[in-house]
Design a protein around this motif. Structure first.
Motif, PDB file in Angstrom:
ATOM      1  N   THR A  71      21.470  73.121 -11.682  1.00  0.00           N
ATOM      2  CA  THR A  71      22.367  73.919 -12.524  1.00  0.00           C
ATOM      3  C   THR A  71      22.663  73.176 -13.817  1.00  0.00           C
ATOM      4  N   ASP A  72      22.663  73.937 -14.891  1.00  0.00           N
ATOM      5  CA  ASP A  72      22.949  73.373 -16.209  1.00  0.00           C
ATOM      6  C   ASP A  72      24.390  73.668 -16.572  1.00  0.00           C
ATOM      7  N   PRO A  73      25.087  72.861 -17.281  1.00  0.00           N
ATOM      8  CA  PRO A  73      24.694  71.543 -17.784  1.00  0.00           C
ATOM      9  C   PRO A  73      25.062  70.415 -16.831  1.00  0.00           C
ATOM     10  N   SER A  74      25.638  70.725 -15.688  1.00  0.00           N
ATOM     11  CA  SER A  74      26.151  69.679 -14.799  1.00  0.00           C
ATOM     12  C   SER A  74      25.066  68.835 -14.155  1.00  0.00           C
ATOM     13  N   GLY A  75      23.878  69.418 -13.948  1.00  0.00           N
ATOM     14  CA  GLY A  75      22.802  68.675 -13.307  1.00  0.00           C
ATOM     15  C   GLY A  75      22.906  68.653 -11.791  1.00  0.00           C
ATOM     16  N   ASP A  76      23.858  69.425 -11.233  1.00  0.00           N
ATOM     17  CA  ASP A  76      23.961  69.500  -9.779  1.00  0.00           C
ATOM     18  C   ASP A  76      22.688  70.105  -9.215  1.00  0.00           C
ATOM     19  N   GLU A  77      22.332  69.684  -7.985  1.00  0.00           N
ATOM     20  CA  GLU A  77      21.134  70.183  -7.326  1.00  0.00           C
ATOM     21  C   GLU A  77      21.490  70.786  -5.983  1.00  0.00           C
ATOM     22  N   GLU A  78      20.783  71.856  -5.643  1.00  0.00           N
ATOM     23  CA  GLU A  78      20.983  72.480  -4.338  1.00  0.00           C
ATOM     24  C   GLU A  78      19.657  73.068  -3.870  1.00  0.00           C
ATOM     25  N   VAL A  79      19.302  72.789  -2.614  1.00  0.00           N
ATOM     26  CA  VAL A  79      18.091  73.358  -2.046  1.00  0.00           C
ATOM     27  C   VAL A  79      18.342  74.835  -1.779  1.00  0.00           C
ATOM     28  N   VAL A  80      17.509  75.699  -2.371  1.00  0.00           N
ATOM     29  CA  VAL A  80      17.684  77.137  -2.186  1.00  0.00           C
ATOM     30  C   VAL A  80      16.748  77.688  -1.121  1.00  0.00           C
ATOM     31  N   GLY A  81      15.666  76.953  -0.829  1.00  0.00           N
ATOM     32  CA  GLY A  81      14.728  77.422   0.176  1.00  0.00           C
ATOM     33  C   GLY A  81      13.593  76.448   0.366  1.00  0.00           C
ATOM     34  N   TYR A  82      12.682  76.821   1.278  1.00  0.00           N
ATOM     35  CA  TYR A  82      11.564  75.932   1.583  1.00  0.00           C
ATOM     36  C   TYR A  82      10.409  76.711   2.211  1.00  0.00           C
ATOM     37  N   VAL A  83       9.235  76.083   2.176  1.00  0.00           N
ATOM     38  CA  VAL A  83       8.053  76.571   2.873  1.00  0.00           C
ATOM     39  C   VAL A  83       7.588  75.437   3.778  1.00  0.00           C
ATOM     40  N   ASP A  84       7.469  75.734   5.064  1.00  0.00           N
ATOM     41  CA  ASP A  84       6.919  74.774   6.014  1.00  0.00           C
ATOM     42  C   ASP A  84       5.438  75.044   6.199  1.00  0.00           C
ATOM     43  N   TYR A  85       4.678  74.001   6.496  1.00  0.00           N
ATOM     44  CA  TYR A  85       3.242  74.153   6.669  1.00  0.00           C
ATOM     45  C   TYR A  85       2.708  73.119   7.646  1.00  0.00           C
ATOM     46  N   VAL A  86       1.463  73.318   8.045  1.00  0.00           N
ATOM     47  CA  VAL A  86       0.728  72.351   8.842  1.00  0.00           C
ATOM     48  C   VAL A  86      -0.557  72.074   8.078  1.00  0.00           C
ATOM     49  N   SER A  87      -0.791  70.805   7.783  1.00  0.00           N
ATOM     50  CA  SER A  87      -1.977  70.428   7.030  1.00  0.00           C
ATOM     51  C   SER A  87      -3.131  70.140   7.979  1.00  0.00           C
ATOM     52  N   GLU A  88      -4.244  70.782   7.726  1.00  0.00           N
ATOM     53  CA  GLU A  88      -5.483  70.571   8.467  1.00  0.00           C
ATOM     54  C   GLU A  88      -6.502  69.981   7.488  1.00  0.00           C
ATOM     55  N   PRO A  89      -7.633  69.479   7.978  1.00  0.00           N
ATOM     56  CA  PRO A  89      -8.593  68.845   7.066  1.00  0.00           C
ATOM     57  C   PRO A  89      -9.048  69.733   5.900  1.00  0.00           C
ATOM     58  N   TYR A  90      -9.295  71.020   6.150  1.00  0.00           N
ATOM     59  CA  TYR A  90      -9.809  71.900   5.099  1.00  0.00           C
ATOM     60  C   TYR A  90      -8.885  73.070   4.791  1.00  0.00           C
ATOM     61  N   GLN A  91      -7.767  73.150   5.494  1.00  0.00           N
ATOM     62  CA  GLN A  91      -6.862  74.285   5.331  1.00  0.00           C
ATOM     63  C   GLN A  91      -5.414  73.809   5.394  1.00  0.00           C
ATOM     64  N   VAL A  92      -4.542  74.637   4.837  1.00  0.00           N
ATOM     65  CA  VAL A  92      -3.110  74.446   4.978  1.00  0.00           C
ATOM     66  C   VAL A  92      -2.569  75.722   5.611  1.00  0.00           C
ATOM     67  N   VAL A  93      -1.934  75.578   6.757  1.00  0.00           N
ATOM     68  CA  VAL A  93      -1.365  76.717   7.479  1.00  0.00           C
ATOM     69  C   VAL A  93       0.090  76.859   7.030  1.00  0.00           C
ATOM     70  N   LEU A  94       0.368  77.929   6.294  1.00  0.00           N
ATOM     71  CA  LEU A  94       1.742  78.180   5.823  1.00  0.00           C
ATOM     72  C   LEU A  94       2.466  78.961   6.907  1.00  0.00           C
ATOM     73  N   THR A  95       3.428  78.302   7.544  1.00  0.00           N
ATOM     74  CA  THR A  95       4.034  78.853   8.750  1.00  0.00           C
ATOM     75  C   THR A  95       5.343  79.585   8.530  1.00  0.00           C
ATOM     76  N   HIS A  96       6.109  79.198   7.509  1.00  0.00           N
ATOM     77  CA  HIS A  96       7.467  79.739   7.427  1.00  0.00           C
ATOM     78  C   HIS A  96       8.001  79.589   6.007  1.00  0.00           C
ATOM     79  N   THR A  97       8.588  80.659   5.480  1.00  0.00           N
ATOM     80  CA  THR A  97       9.267  80.618   4.189  1.00  0.00           C
ATOM     81  C   THR A  97      10.715  81.028   4.397  1.00  0.00           C
TER      82      THR A  97
END
Length: 106
Positions: free
Chosen positions: A24-50
């Motif tokens: 947030t401007d101008p205070s510079g406060d930070e807040e996590v609004v969301g995320y994407v979880d995944y599983v990394s494989e050798p040739y693929q990334v499995v996007l499991t949850h948003t």
């Protein structure tokens, strides 16, 4: 009223997670609004949850987050397995990402 600020995407390979952080401007406060979880494989990334926390829904943060995640994965040369239904819908609406998506195993 919309949240005012800048969205930053942080990647934590150790947690297999991308986080959207609102600065947030101008205070510079930070807040996590969301995320994407995944599983990394050798040739693929499995996007499991948003997740976007309820109080931040409706601001387009999920789309910004998923776009950044897909762009990062594309740069790595890996394919995406969109297990998450939100990611599936995002790719359907943005065909420029269709070439990197592989079918979800049934």
């Amino acid at each position: 009223m919309a949240d005012v600020g800048t969205l930053r995407i942080d990647h934590s390979p150790a947690q297999e997670r991308y986080e959207a952080v609102l600065i947030t401007d101008p205070s510079g406060d930070e807040e996590v609004v969301g995320y994407v979880d995944y599983v990394s494989e050798p040739y693929q990334v499995v996007l499991t949850h948003t997740v976007v926390h309820e109080r931040f829904s409706g601001h387009g943060y999920a789309a910004q987050l998923v776009k950044a995640v897909l762009d990062d994965i594309r740069a790595s040369g890996k394919q995406v397995v969109p297990v998450c239904s939100y990611v599936q819908r995002f790719i359907d609406k943005h065909p420029e990402y269709a070439d990197m998506a592989v079918p979800v195993p049934q």
